[in-house]
Design a protein around this motif. Structure first.
Motif, PDB file in Angstrom:
ATOM      1  N   THR A 147      -0.542  66.881  16.454  1.00  0.00           N
ATOM      2  CA  THR A 147      -0.755  65.444  16.278  1.00  0.00           C
ATOM      3  C   THR A 147      -1.961  64.971  17.088  1.00  0.00           C
ATOM      4  O   THR A 147      -2.765  64.158  16.612  1.00  0.00           O
ATOM      5  N   GLN A 149      -4.521  66.847  17.933  1.00  0.00           N
ATOM      6  CA  GLN A 149      -5.704  67.387  17.264  1.00  0.00           C
ATOM      7  C   GLN A 149      -6.087  66.532  16.063  1.00  0.00           C
ATOM      8  O   GLN A 149      -7.267  66.224  15.861  1.00  0.00           O
ATOM      9  N   GLU A 150      -5.103  66.145  15.274  1.00  0.00           N
ATOM     10  CA  GLU A 150      -5.367  65.298  14.109  1.00  0.00           C
ATOM     11  C   GLU A 150      -5.914  63.950  14.532  1.00  0.00           C
ATOM     12  O   GLU A 150      -6.849  63.416  13.915  1.00  0.00           O
ATOM     13  N   ARG A 152      -7.576  63.232  17.186  1.00  0.00           N
ATOM     14  CA  ARG A 152      -8.966  63.375  17.639  1.00  0.00           C
ATOM     15  C   ARG A 152      -9.912  63.488  16.442  1.00  0.00           C
ATOM     16  O   ARG A 152     -11.003  62.909  16.449  1.00  0.00           O
ATOM     17  N   ARG A 153      -9.491  64.202  15.406  1.00  0.00           N
ATOM     18  CA  ARG A 153     -10.343  64.368  14.223  1.00  0.00           C
ATOM     19  C   ARG A 153     -10.580  63.045  13.500  1.00  0.00           C
ATOM     20  O   ARG A 153     -11.690  62.762  13.055  1.00  0.00           O
ATOM     21  N   ASP A 154      -9.503  62.245  13.363  1.00  0.00           N
ATOM     22  CA  ASP A 154      -9.674  60.994  12.614  1.00  0.00           C
ATOM     23  C   ASP A 154      -9.990  59.798  13.525  1.00  0.00           C
ATOM     24  O   ASP A 154     -10.014  58.653  13.073  1.00  0.00           O
ATOM     25  N   ALA A 155     -10.207  60.085  14.810  1.00  0.00           N
ATOM     26  CA  ALA A 155     -10.627  59.065  15.788  1.00  0.00           C
ATOM     27  C   ALA A 155      -9.569  57.995  16.030  1.00  0.00           C
ATOM     28  O   ALA A 155      -9.884  56.910  16.521  1.00  0.00           O
ATOM     29  N   SER A 156      -8.297  58.288  15.714  1.00  0.00           N
ATOM     30  CA  SER A 156      -7.239  57.328  16.006  1.00  0.00           C
ATOM     31  C   SER A 156      -6.657  57.527  17.406  1.00  0.00           C
ATOM     32  O   SER A 156      -5.923  56.684  17.903  1.00  0.00           O
ATOM     33  N   ASP A 162      -8.354  69.691  26.582  1.00  0.00           N
ATOM     34  CA  ASP A 162      -7.745  70.476  25.512  1.00  0.00           C
ATOM     35  C   ASP A 162      -6.462  69.795  25.033  1.00  0.00           C
ATOM     36  O   ASP A 162      -5.654  69.341  25.851  1.00  0.00           O
TER      37      ASP A 162
END
Length: 214
Positions: A147, A149-150, A152-156, A162
């Motif tokens: 969650t 990681q996701e 961070r990817r979608d900037a939410s 790490d």
């Protein structure tokens, strides 16, 4: 709301008769949260449900069998919750919903959650129950890492370092906060929760002023 899946899971008895196994698990879960695994016996369950000890032994021959069933119950409930939350919520919202389950424990005056109980009693619980508890911890940890990681990817979600390290920090902070709440009051838990939520919020983007051509 997805967090409701993580609650006690009490259900009505099967029509035409009692669902004794389910009633035993519900009663055992309530006792576990209030007393810890080694703080209650089959007699406590029998008195609460108005049944004989033999009825409990019929479904769970040993207390280890009951303990393993309780941990598996938590694991399945958590996995069902992650499936449901993943369909409808952004990463930050899923984390907030998970944190809300700790608030639910406090609101129910159950000031320690199952993960904390199994951690505190780990050396004193049976071997099979230990293995189930370790798998439950793995499920929670892996979900939280994924969650983060996701997010961070979608900037939410925003955080340094790490995702695996952040997941451990969040888990430890929530466990510590709920332990503090039992001694120092709910406001101490709320302090930690506010700070965690603040730290996960992405920075606000500055407004871009429209520039007119001269």
């Amino acid at each position: 709301m997805p967090s409701a899946i993580l609650k006690s899971g009490r259900r009505r008895p099967i029509r035409g008769g009692r669902d004794t196994r389910e009633e035993i698990l519900v009663a055992a879960e309530e006792l576990l949260l209030r007393r810890g695994f080694n703080g209650f016996s089959y007699q406590h369950i029998a008195v609460r449900l108005g049944i004989r000890n033999a009825a409990i032994h019929y479904h769970f021959p040993t207390k280890e069998d009951l303990g393993v069933a309780l941990v598996r119950r938590y694991r399945l409930r958590f996995l069902a919750w992650t499936d449901e939350a993943g369909k409808c919520c952004a990463a930050l919202d899923r984390l907030a919903a998970y944190f809300q389950t700790y608030v639910d424990h406090l609101d129910g005056r159950l000031q320690i959650c199952p993960v904390g109980i199994f951690g505190a009693e780990f050396d004193a619980i049976p071997d099979l129950m230990q293995r189930e508890a370790q798998m439950m911890m793995r499920d929670v940890y892996e979900w939280m890492v994924a969650t983060l990681q996701e997010g961070r990817r979608d900037a939410s979600v925003a955080f340094e370092g790490d995702p695996r390290d952040k997941a451990m920090e969040l888990a430890a902070a929530m466990q510590g906060a709920i332990q503090f709440a039992g001694i120092a009051g709910r406001e101490r838990f709320e302090q930690v929760l506010r700070q965690i939520t603040l730290e996960l919020q992405p920075p606000a983007r500055p407004a871009v002023a429209a520039v007119r051509a001269a």
